[in-house]
Each structure stands twice: as structure tokens, then as C-alpha cells.
Motif scaffolding. Structure first.
Motif, PDB file in Angstrom:
ATOM      1  N   PRO A   1      -0.286   7.597  -7.393  1.00 57.34           N
ATOM      2  CA  PRO A   1      -1.325   8.262  -6.580  1.00 57.34           C
ATOM      3  C   PRO A   1      -2.654   8.411  -7.300  1.00 57.34           C
ATOM      4  CG  PRO A   1       0.328   9.843  -7.365  1.00 57.34           C
ATOM      5  CD  PRO A   1       0.850   8.489  -7.691  1.00 57.34           C
ATOM      6  N   GLN A   2      -2.623   8.374  -8.655  1.00 54.12           N
ATOM      7  CA  GLN A   2      -3.870   8.550  -9.407  1.00 54.12           C
ATOM      8  C   GLN A   2      -4.722   7.288  -9.415  1.00 54.12           C
ATOM      9  OE1 GLN A   2      -0.966   7.901 -10.685  1.00 54.12           O
ATOM     10  NE2 GLN A   2      -1.335   6.205 -12.077  1.00 54.12           N
ATOM     11  N   MET A   3      -4.121   6.131  -9.085  1.00 50.99           N
ATOM     12  CA  MET A   3      -4.854   4.870  -9.126  1.00 50.99           C
ATOM     13  C   MET A   3      -5.563   4.625  -7.797  1.00 50.99           C
ATOM     14  SD  MET A   3      -3.355   1.021  -9.562  1.00 50.99           S
ATOM     15  CE  MET A   3      -2.740   1.082  -7.881  1.00 50.99           C
ATOM     16  N   ARG A   4      -6.753   4.093  -7.878  1.00 51.53           N
ATOM     17  CA  ARG A   4      -7.474   3.739  -6.661  1.00 51.53           C
ATOM     18  C   ARG A   4      -7.064   2.329  -6.247  1.00 51.53           C
ATOM     19  NH1 ARG A   4     -13.922   2.622  -5.758  1.00 51.53           N
ATOM     20  NH2 ARG A   4     -13.863   2.505  -3.481  1.00 51.53           N
ATOM     21  N   GLY A   5      -6.305   2.233  -5.173  1.00 48.97           N
ATOM     22  CA  GLY A   5      -5.883   0.935  -4.659  1.00 48.97           C
ATOM     23  C   GLY A   5      -6.704   0.551  -3.449  1.00 48.97           C
ATOM     24  N   LEU A   6      -7.091  -0.731  -3.381  1.00 51.61           N
ATOM     25  CA  LEU A   6      -7.875  -1.230  -2.245  1.00 51.61           C
ATOM     26  C   LEU A   6      -7.115  -2.427  -1.670  1.00 51.61           C
ATOM     27  CD1 LEU A   6     -10.366  -0.727  -4.749  1.00 51.61           C
ATOM     28  CD2 LEU A   6     -11.273  -0.110  -2.516  1.00 51.61           C
ATOM     29  N   TYR A   7      -6.829  -2.377  -0.375  1.00 50.30           N
ATOM     30  CA  TYR A   7      -5.888  -3.314   0.224  1.00 50.30           C
ATOM     31  C   TYR A   7      -6.584  -4.116   1.319  1.00 50.30           C
ATOM     32  CZ  TYR A   7      -2.895  -0.150  -2.310  1.00 50.30           C
ATOM     33  OH  TYR A   7      -2.335   0.610  -3.303  1.00 50.30           O
ATOM     34  N   TYR A   8      -6.735  -5.426   1.075  1.00 51.36           N
ATOM     35  CA  TYR A   8      -7.477  -6.297   1.982  1.00 51.36           C
ATOM     36  C   TYR A   8      -6.549  -7.317   2.632  1.00 51.36           C
ATOM     37  CZ  TYR A   8     -11.916  -4.682  -0.044  1.00 51.36           C
ATOM     38  OH  TYR A   8     -12.989  -3.930  -0.444  1.00 51.36           O
ATOM     39  N   THR A   9      -6.712  -7.506   3.936  1.00 52.72           N
ATOM     40  CA  THR A   9      -6.102  -8.653   4.597  1.00 52.72           C
ATOM     41  C   THR A   9      -7.156  -9.755   4.606  1.00 52.72           C
ATOM     42  OG1 THR A   9      -6.792  -7.791   6.748  1.00 52.72           O
ATOM     43  CG2 THR A   9      -4.568  -7.261   6.015  1.00 52.72           C
ATOM     44  N   ALA A  10      -6.927 -10.771   3.817  1.00 54.46           N
ATOM     45  CA  ALA A  10      -7.903 -11.853   3.690  1.00 54.46           C
ATOM     46  C   ALA A  10      -7.184 -13.124   3.281  1.00 54.46           C
ATOM     47  CB  ALA A  10      -8.977 -11.494   2.652  1.00 54.46           C
ATOM     48  N   ASN A  11      -7.820 -14.250   3.566  1.00 53.88           N
ATOM     49  CA  ASN A  11      -7.251 -15.564   3.283  1.00 53.88           C
ATOM     50  C   ASN A  11      -8.060 -16.226   2.177  1.00 53.88           C
ATOM     51  OD1 ASN A  11      -6.193 -18.203   3.366  1.00 53.88           O
ATOM     52  ND2 ASN A  11      -5.775 -18.021   5.558  1.00 53.88           N
ATOM     53  N   VAL A  12      -7.372 -16.708   1.140  1.00 47.39           N
ATOM     54  CA  VAL A  12      -8.087 -17.344   0.020  1.00 47.39           C
ATOM     55  C   VAL A  12      -8.758 -18.636   0.451  1.00 47.39           C
ATOM     56  CG1 VAL A  12      -6.612 -16.328  -1.771  1.00 47.39           C
ATOM     57  CG2 VAL A  12      -5.959 -18.511  -0.731  1.00 47.39           C
ATOM     58  N   ARG A  13      -8.445 -19.141   1.641  1.00 49.79           N
ATOM     59  CA  ARG A  13      -9.101 -20.349   2.150  1.00 49.79           C
ATOM     60  C   ARG A  13     -10.497 -20.064   2.699  1.00 49.79           C
ATOM     61  NH1 ARG A  13      -3.908 -22.910   5.241  1.00 49.79           N
ATOM     62  NH2 ARG A  13      -5.490 -23.461   6.784  1.00 49.79           N
TER      63      ARG A  13
ATOM     64  N   GLU B   1       0.827  -1.204   0.000  1.00 45.45           N
ATOM     65  CA  GLU B   1       0.000   0.000   0.000  1.00 45.45           C
ATOM     66  C   GLU B   1       0.866   1.259   0.000  1.00 45.45           C
ATOM     67  OE1 GLU B   1      -3.448   2.093   2.802  1.00 45.45           O
ATOM     68  OE2 GLU B   1      -1.893   0.828   3.687  1.00 45.45           O
ATOM     69  N   GLN B   2       1.895   1.291   0.857  1.00 40.21           N
ATOM     70  CA  GLN B   2       2.767   2.458   0.935  1.00 40.21           C
ATOM     71  C   GLN B   2       3.477   2.710  -0.398  1.00 40.21           C
ATOM     72  OE1 GLN B   2       2.903   4.555   3.776  1.00 40.21           O
ATOM     73  NE2 GLN B   2       1.121   3.249   4.135  1.00 40.21           N
ATOM     74  N   GLU B   3       3.948   1.650  -1.036  1.00 42.96           N
ATOM     75  CA  GLU B   3       4.674   1.787  -2.300  1.00 42.96           C
ATOM     76  C   GLU B   3       3.768   2.289  -3.415  1.00 42.96           C
ATOM     77  OE1 GLU B   3       6.749  -1.008  -5.728  1.00 42.96           O
ATOM     78  OE2 GLU B   3       6.582  -1.790  -3.671  1.00 42.96           O
ATOM     79  N   LEU B   4       2.598   1.665  -3.576  1.00 40.38           N
ATOM     80  CA  LEU B   4       1.720   2.026  -4.690  1.00 40.38           C
ATOM     81  C   LEU B   4       1.081   3.393  -4.496  1.00 40.38           C
ATOM     82  CD1 LEU B   4      -0.017  -1.371  -5.565  1.00 40.38           C
ATOM     83  CD2 LEU B   4       1.972  -0.302  -6.632  1.00 40.38           C
ATOM     84  N   ARG B   5       0.810   3.783  -3.274  1.00 40.67           N
ATOM     85  CA  ARG B   5       0.260   5.131  -3.043  1.00 40.67           C
ATOM     86  C   ARG B   5       1.263   6.198  -3.460  1.00 40.67           C
ATOM     87  NH1 ARG B   5      -4.487   5.374  -0.365  1.00 40.67           N
ATOM     88  NH2 ARG B   5      -5.090   3.629   0.991  1.00 40.67           N
TER      89      ARG B   5
END
Length: 600
Positions: free
Chosen positions: A322-334, A314-318
Motif C-alpha cells: 500500500p505504501q508504493m504508488r502503482g500506476l496501471y495502464y491498459t495500453a498496447n506496445v504496438r 492492481e488489486q494484488e499490489l494495492r
């Protein structure tokens, strides 16, 4: 163009030399003695000559040049300006109908002007280069053929930091020649002698990535105490504004040709779309996110089980997009309900599934069921969610260890490939593709960070077997080929990447030791024996598979005889097996699902 005082003074010098060439042409035409009547003609026409050349230099942008960095492109542009100026001068003289005007002057003057203006620029650059030598620029050797060295010297042109003083060429016939006044002082084996004679403690490797010259230079540099540099790779230009030399890295020694991407097709696929990446905080997942962001995704949905990894991403992509809308989830594919909720919220057009357990020894003992839950059930969940939310593409990252697997991790990834093919039949509007490749340099858990740590600690560097070999590619190359395969693939296909030539792990260790500035006497290599489930070499295709080419040179499609399993039955067995199934029962069941699995 800004008309600063400096630019105006250089323009005045040019026009003064044009005027001088005008009079020298008359002087030569009349054998060094211009008759009075022709002196009047010259005076009458000279303002028109200066005006014509001024207009020509403006049109051809000659006055945009920086004389310190003058080279062949600028000289060609100067020739165009003088040619146009001569033509305009001739036209004006003819229009004025000056009586008995010597037409030979119109031919002599542009030639003399070219000599004078070219000499002025050459003298200026020569003085600038000598000024650099006096002001403490670091003396630099260039390693490579004359062609490679020419490219490097152009890149260094006008540098305030570096002063090329000699070339070391792998071609014996080039020794003694020179380019841009930099002589070829010997072959690569002469590095120690050349560094002493030329007082240079730094060398720039201009030879292509992966070439034998680069490895030879590394060996010579260690013995000579010379620091090796190279120019940035194209993928690095995208990440940084710095364009000067940097230290040689392992990727440069094992380098491969750049990936040829279908930029237009990928832009159509990703630009303005919502894209979901699982395992986004990992080595491949994070690089996929960087590449996707560069293609202008409107929303990038990043999912990872690691809070710290997703925070770093998140820190890197922001900062970088900055023009892109990034959404960052902590989630498990299980957890299919959580994954489905995220996908229904954002409706991704493309899903890249990079979440996986991949460390062979860890998954081989004590954690076998975890490999099945994440690699098999997690893939099933991600694939189903992609189909349910109407994604156009689903791309699963697989591995060469899925071919004739000898370990649980490889067998779980092969079963994951089959699960993707099984899900594909139920969602015809989504293309489901798997991409299979080998080791990635510098990825988390790979051998390179381990060796680097061991070298930093003073050794020894541990290699499991002297003959063990692996395929390697860089992280950006792997991510780019995954994108390309996702664009090209038809549903159910498994893509195999061109991994090039396999590399012996012990050779990799030796290169890293040399890159650190040490020798094998200082940092020894020891052999520890093959680990559980580990093979001497990895395969990219199973025995019953063949491949067929694709329009992309680095991508082939694997064609196998295996039919997709009953995905519900597979998921049910893993769930009913519980948290600690018997090791023997688990392996027997896995062997039934993946017949080519041969545990060791």
C-alpha cells in the motif's frame, strides 16, 4: 520482557534451584555433614549468590526462554548465565572476606546448578510433548537424512498440530538411529510399512528441492496412501505469514538452488525510482512487479493490453504494497505514441519489456503477422521510448526458442533481440539488455496448467512426443535473474540463464499425475505428435555463438556474429505488409532477417 505471573513463577523456580545447588555444594564438600560454623557461612553468603545469579540471568536473557521450546541454543545461553552468575558469586564472596570459606563450593555450585536448571527445562519440554501426543496432534513421518530431518524437526519444534513419530532416511547406515527422540524406522521404500506401524497418514519431505529422495517419496506416498508435505520455500515466506508445512508441489520436485541476488545493487537501481513494466499482467511481468515492489520502487508503472490482467495486478499490489504508488495502464506496445506519452509522464529509470506473444502453435498458423507486430515492432517501440525518456536500463525478456528457431514465434523473438541491439547504438546513456531463458513452471499457456486441467477432468494427459524435453525454472527464479541481468548488463548484451538439466515432458506428466494422488493406470498418457514449428529440444545458444561467464553463477553472456538490422527498414516492411501478408512471403522475409531460422 513482560513480567507476567507465569514468567515470575519460572524465575522463582530458577532462583530456588540456584539456592538448592548452593546448599548441595556445601553438603557434598563436607561429606554430607556441614559443620555449624560453615552453615553460618553458607547462610550469610546465600543471598549474595541468589542476587548474583539473578543479575547474570537478566544480563544473558535466560529468562526470555520459553521452556516448552527449549533446545541447544537456549541451553548454551543458560550455560553463559550460570558461568556469569558463578563468577559474580565468587567475586562477592572474595570481597566479603568471609573467613575459611571453602572455595571448592564456588566450583561445585555452578555445576550442580547447571544440572538442576537443565533438568527442570528438559522435564518441562518432555511433559509438553507428551501433552501434545495426548491432545490429538497429527502423527507425521519425516523423509530425509538425519541432517535434513534435524532441520525439519527444529522447524516443527513446539507445533501444536504435528507430532513427528519416525524418520525415513535414504542412507541405510542411519536406520536404527534417532534424533530428538525420533527414530529412523527405515528407508524411503519402507513408507507403506512405516505409515501402518506408526499410524501416520502424513509425511514431511525434508530432503532438498529437486533431490531424488523427493521423487522417490512421491512414488512411495502414492502407493501407501500418504499425504506428502514440505516446508515453504524462501520466496514463499515473502508472500505469506504462514510458515508451517504445505503440500508438495511440482516446483519442489524439480527445484533448484535459490538465486543469489546482489541485493545492495538492486536496491540502488530500483529503490526510490520509477520503474515501467510492459506485459505487467502476464506471468513473468506480474512477478517482476512483485519483486520490484519489494525493492522499494517509488512508482511502478504497469502496462498491459489486457484490462482484466492489469485489474488483477492492481488489486494484488494495492493490498500487498500500500505504501508504493502503482500506476496501471491498459495500453498496447504496438502503439508508440501511447507508450511514449506514458513514459514521458513518469520518466522511468528502468524499463522491463515483458509484453509478447509466446504461444508457438498459435503464432505458427493464421497469426504470423501478429507475432511480428507485437514481438518485433512492440519491442522496437518500447526500446526507443526507454532511450527517449532517458531510462538508465532497458531489459527485454527473450526465450530459448530464439536460438536456431524453427517457428515464427522463435524467429520473431530473435529478431526482437537484434532490434534491441540496433536501438542501443542510438542511445548511449541507456543500457539495453536481453535475457533469454526457457519454460517457466505455471506460466500462462505453459504445459503444467494444461496437464493439471486434463488430470482434473480424468485424463488422458496429452504429450506430443515421448522424447520431447524442455528446460524449466520457477517464475520467481526467472524474475529474479532478469533483475540481476538488468543490473549487471552492458548495452547490447544478451544474457543466457542457467536452466539446469532439461526435463522430459512425459516425466513431468507422470509427476503431476502422482501429485494429484492418481496412478498412470487411472490417468493415462497419450502421444499426439509434434505440433507445427515444435522442436524435440530447445537450445540456449545458436551454433555460431559462444558464451562468457559473468560474476553471477547462473548468468552467462551470449556472444554472436550477427549484426543489428536496419530497424527502420524492418518496421517499415511489417507495416507495409498489411493485415494479411502472404504466408510464404512473410517466412521468406523473416528468413532473410534471421538466417538461422529454419521453418519446418
Amino acid at each position: 520482557m513482560r513480567w507476567s505471573r507465569r514468567v515470575l513463577s519460572l524465575c522463582a523456580v530458577d532462583l530456588g534451584l540456584v539456592l538448592l545447588a548452593w546448599w548441595v555444594a556445601f553438603w557434598l564438600r563436607f561429606n554430607l555433614d556441614i559443620p555449624d560454623e560453615f552453615t553460618e557461612l553458607a547462610l550469610e553468603a546465600s543471598p549474595w549468590c541468589v542476587f548474583a545469579y539473578a543479575a547474570a540471568f537478566l544480563v544473558t536473557r535466560v529468562w526470555r526462554h520459553v521452556w516448552t521450546y527449549i533446545g541447544m541454543p537456549e541451553l548454551r545461553q543458560l550455560v553463559q548465565g550460570i558461568t556469569l552468575g558463578a563468577a559474580l558469586t565468587g567475586a562477592v564472596v572474595m570481597a566479603l572476606r568471609l573467613p575459611f570459606f571453602p572455595r571448592s563450593v564456588l566450583l561445585l555450585q555452578p555445576l550442580i546448578a547447571l544440572v538442576l536448571l537443565g533438568a527442570a527445562r528438559a522435564a518441562w519440554r518432555t511433559l509438553a510433548e507428551r501433552r501434545l501426543a495426548v491432545t490429538g496432534a497429527r502423527r507425521l513421518l519425516v523423509i530425509g537424512s538425519l541432517q535434513d530431518a534435524a532441520d525439519a524437526l527444529r522447524a516443527l519444534k513446539g507445533s501444536q498440530q504435528w507430532l513427528p513419530v519416525g524418520i525415513l532416511s535414504p542412507i541405510p547406515a542411519e536406520v536404527g538411529r534417532s534424533i530428538q527422540d525420533v527414530p529412523v524406522v527405515g528407508g524411503i521404500d519402507a513408507m507403506q510399512r512405516a505409515s501402518v506401524e506408526e499410524e501416520a497418514k502424513t509425511a514431511l519431505v525434508a530432503s532438498p528441492p529437486g533431490s531424488p529422495e523427493r521423487r522417490a517419496a512421491l512414488l512411495g506416498a502414492t502407493e501407501a496412501g500418504v499425504t506428502l508435505l514440505t516446508m515453504p520455500r524462501p520466496d514463499e515466506w515473502l508472500k505469506t505469514e504462514r510458515s508451517g508445512p504445505r503440500k508438495v508441489e511440482l516446483e519442489d520436485l524439480l527445484g533448484r538452488a535459490p538465486v543469489d541476488l546482489d541485493v545492495g545493487g538492486l536496491a540502488d537501481l530500483l529503490s526510490g525510482q520509477a520503474v515501467l513494466v510492459t506485459g505487467a499482467g502476464g506471468s513473468i511481468g506480474s512477478e517482476l512487479c512483485r519483486q520490484i515492489a519489494r525493492f522499494g520502487a517509488a512508482r511502478l508503472v504497469c502496462v498491459d493490453v489486457s484490462e482484466y490482467a492489469i485489474y488483477q495486478l492492481e488489486q494484488e499490489l494495492r493490498a500487498s504494497h500500500p505504501q508504493m504508488r502503482g500506476l496501471y495502464y491498459t495500453a498496447n506496445v504496438r502503439e508508440p505514441q501511447r507508450l511514449e506519452a506514458i513514459a514521458r509522464e513518469h520518466r522511468p529509470a528502468v524499463v522491463f519489456h515483458a509484453a509478447a506473444y509466446k504461444h508457438v502453435p498459435l503464432m505458427e498458423q493464421l497469426n504470423e503477422v501478429e507475432a511480428l507486430r507485437t514481438n518485433v515492432v512492440g519491442t522496437l517501440n518500447a526500446a526507443r521510448v526507454a532511450g527517449q525518456c532517458g531510462a538508465r536500463r532497458f531489459v527485454m525478456i527473450s526465450t530459448d526458442k530464439a536460438v536456431n528457431p524453427t517457428n515464427v514465434m522463435g524467429a520473431s523473438k530473435r529478431l526482437a533481440e537484434l532490434m534491441v541491439q540496433g536501438v542501443a547504438a542510438g542511445y548511449p546513456d541507456t543500457r539495453f539488455v536481453s535475457v533469454r531463458f526457457g519454460n517457466v513452471l505455471g506460466s500462462s499457456g505453459s504445459v503444467v496448467p494444461l496437464f493439471t486441467t486434463q488430470i482434473a477432468q480424468g485424463g488422458p494427459v496429452t504429450v506430443t512426443h515421448p522424447e520431447i524435453v524442455r528446460y524449466f525454472m520457477t517464475i520467481p527464479e526467472a524474475a529474479q535473474l532478469v533483475l540481476q541481468a538488468g543490473l549487471m548488463g552492458r548495452s547490447g548484451q544478451i544474457f543466457v540463464l542457467d536452466m539446469g538439466e532439461p526435463v522430459r515432458i512425459v516425466e513431468l506428466a507422470r509427476l503431476l499425475i502422482r501429485l494429484s494422488g492418481h496412478t498412470e493406470q487411472e490417468i493415462p498418457i497419450t502421444y499426439t505428435g509434434l505440433r507445427p514449428g515444435e522442436k524435440l529440444f530447445e537450445e540456449l545458444l545458436a551454433d555460431d555463438e559462444t558464451t562468457e561467464p559473468t560474476p553471477h553463477a547462473k548468468l552467462r553472456v551470449a556472444k554472436g556474429a550477427a549484426s543489428p538490422p536496419d530497424v527502420d527498414a524492418v518496421a517499415r516492411w511489417i507495416e507495409e505488409a498489411g493485415p494479411a501478408p502472404g504466408e510464404r512471403a512473410l517466412r521468406e522475409w523473416l528468413r532473410a532477417q534471421v538466417p538461422e531460422y529454419a521453418p519446418r
